[in-house]
Every structure is written in structure tokens, then in C-alpha cells.
Design a protein around this motif. Sequence first.
Motif, short mmCIF file in Angstrom:
data_model
loop_
_atom_site.label_atom_id
_atom_site.label_comp_id
_atom_site.label_asym_id
_atom_site.label_seq_id
_atom_site.Cartn_x
_atom_site.Cartn_y
_atom_site.Cartn_z
N ALA A 111 2.80 4.77 4.65
CA ALA A 111 2.29 3.71 3.80
C ALA A 111 3.34 2.63 3.56
CB ALA A 111 1.82 4.29 2.46
N GLU A 112 4.58 3.05 3.34
CA GLU A 112 5.65 2.08 3.12
C GLU A 112 5.87 1.21 4.36
OE1 GLU A 112 10.37 1.91 1.77
OE2 GLU A 112 9.26 3.81 1.76
N ASP A 113 5.90 1.85 5.53
CA ASP A 113 6.15 1.10 6.76
C ASP A 113 5.00 0.16 7.11
OD1 ASP A 113 8.63 2.25 7.10
OD2 ASP A 113 7.93 3.81 8.47
N LEU A 114 3.79 0.53 6.76
CA LEU A 114 2.63 -0.32 7.04
C LEU A 114 2.36 -1.32 5.93
CD1 LEU A 114 -0.02 2.23 8.42
CD2 LEU A 114 1.11 0.41 9.72
N GLY A 115 3.05 -1.15 4.80
CA GLY A 115 2.74 -1.97 3.63
C GLY A 115 1.37 -1.65 3.10
N ALA A 116 1.00 -0.37 3.16
CA ALA A 116 -0.36 0.06 2.84
C ALA A 116 -0.45 0.69 1.46
CB ALA A 116 -0.85 1.05 3.89
N GLU A 117 -1.67 0.74 0.96
CA GLU A 117 -1.99 1.40 -0.31
C GLU A 117 -2.66 2.73 -0.01
OE1 GLU A 117 -5.06 0.77 -4.10
OE2 GLU A 117 -4.79 -0.82 -2.59
N LEU A 118 -2.27 3.79 -0.70
CA LEU A 118 -2.88 5.10 -0.53
C LEU A 118 -4.10 5.24 -1.43
CD1 LEU A 118 0.26 7.44 -0.33
CD2 LEU A 118 -1.07 6.46 1.54
N VAL A 119 -5.16 5.81 -0.87
CA VAL A 119 -6.40 6.00 -1.63
C VAL A 119 -6.78 7.47 -1.53
CG1 VAL A 119 -8.79 5.27 -1.95
CG2 VAL A 119 -7.11 3.67 -0.99
#
Length: 257
Positions: A165-173
Motif C-alpha cells: 500500500a505504501e509503495d502504491l500510494g494506496a488505501e487499505l479497505v
Amino acid sequence: MDRSPEPMPEAATDDHVFAGWAAAGAGAMLVKLRDSGLSGQDLKDAGDLASHRFLMRLIGQYRPDDVVLSEEGKDDRRRLSARRVWIIDPLDGTREFAEPPRDDWAVHVALWEDGDLVAGAVAQPGLGTTFTTADPVAPARTGPSERPRLAVSRTRPPRFVAALAEDLGAELVPMGSAGAKVISVVRGITDAYVHAGGQYEWDSAAPVVVARAAGLHTSRVDGAALRYNQPDVLLPDLLVCRPDLAEPIIRLVRNYR
């Protein structure tokens, strides 16, 4: 409560329609059971058994020559030489089913034929919707500037998921039910579902074939093909995502493992 419904005319000959009809019927039966006053483990056990029996009866009646692989049934090894095998999870997300009013639980019905998945449905009774290969959904696409959203297990996300998530700049759901997580990608609620750490064929077969029909990428987390109706039904990891996210996710996951 689990009496067979009247058949849709198309269900007699169309496997896509039959999968949706069977999954929706089991889901409607489970909603009634959920409102019956049972709770906790009693509700979980009753839901698993009632849905299994319901689906087995429908398949036995309308597809009598086919073999079934069910989470709740004994492994019928005739499937390994059969042309057609229904792979079903009568109640995916049993924990969430027993936690009203959660809607992240599902019924999975998929058909494997001659080496690959060919039809299927995922009923999400809590949403009042059944997603099928008979009527594929075109997922809503997030724009390139929007932050990707990754669906992950609410109880056992992969150890590498925080780094991903950090590397993709993503939010976890976080959410329950493998089916609900895959369908969240189909619906455009999330952009990818990444799982590693243990699943079986029935956990992903129906969601995967529905996702494929919707034009999504489906594979193992390292990019390898998903194979079903295998002697060992363990299929421990899964990636379902927008096609544009497949290559970066696979590349990153390979670095973490």
C-alpha cells in the motif's frame, strides 16, 4: 425454508443463468435464516448446511450429470476425470453472515468445464444483488490521479500488504468474504484485491470467473495462472485488479516474497 425455487426457463439450458439463479436462491434462503432468531455459531452452522443442501439439490435436479466440489461436502474424486464440475462455496464469509447487519458475505457458484472456469455467479444478499457471467458488470474506473484502494482481509491480511500500500500510494479497505472483496473490485468500490496466506478453490472460483467477465485481471499474486479442479484444492493466494494495476502489483509482490 430451503425448498427449491421454481426454475427460470433459461436456467434449464444456460449455465450462466443457472449459476445466477442458484446463487440468488441460496442467498434469499440465507436472509430468511438470518432473520430466524439464531445467532453465533448456531447461525453459522445452520447457514453453511442449509445453503449447501439447497445448492446440491438444485444442481442434482437440473445438472444431474455434473460433479460438485463444495466447501461443505466430501471431495468427490470423480471430478478429476469429469468434463464439468460445479465449484461452490455455499456461504462465503460465515463470520460476517453471523454479524448482522454486515453485508460482506456471499454465495459462490462456478462452473469449471474442460480445463477452465466458464460460468459463475456471486450473490451478495446483503446488497440485494447477484453478479453473474450472464450479465457482466463494467467496473467504474478511478482516474490516474486518484489513490488506489486495496481490498484486504479484515482478519488476516498478507504480511506484505502494508508495504504494498505504501509503495502504491494506496488505501487499505478491510472487509470479509473473498467474494465480497473481489466483487468490490467489480463494482469499482476498490481497485484491487490482494490475498496471500490460505484459500481454497471454492473461495475464489466464482468471484474470479465473474471478475474475468467484467474485464478484470485475475492471477496468483506472482502473476501465475489460476488453476481449478486440481487434486489439491488449496489455492492460497489471489490477485484481482484493474488491468493497469496488475504489472506494478505483481512486480512489487515479487520483491516482498
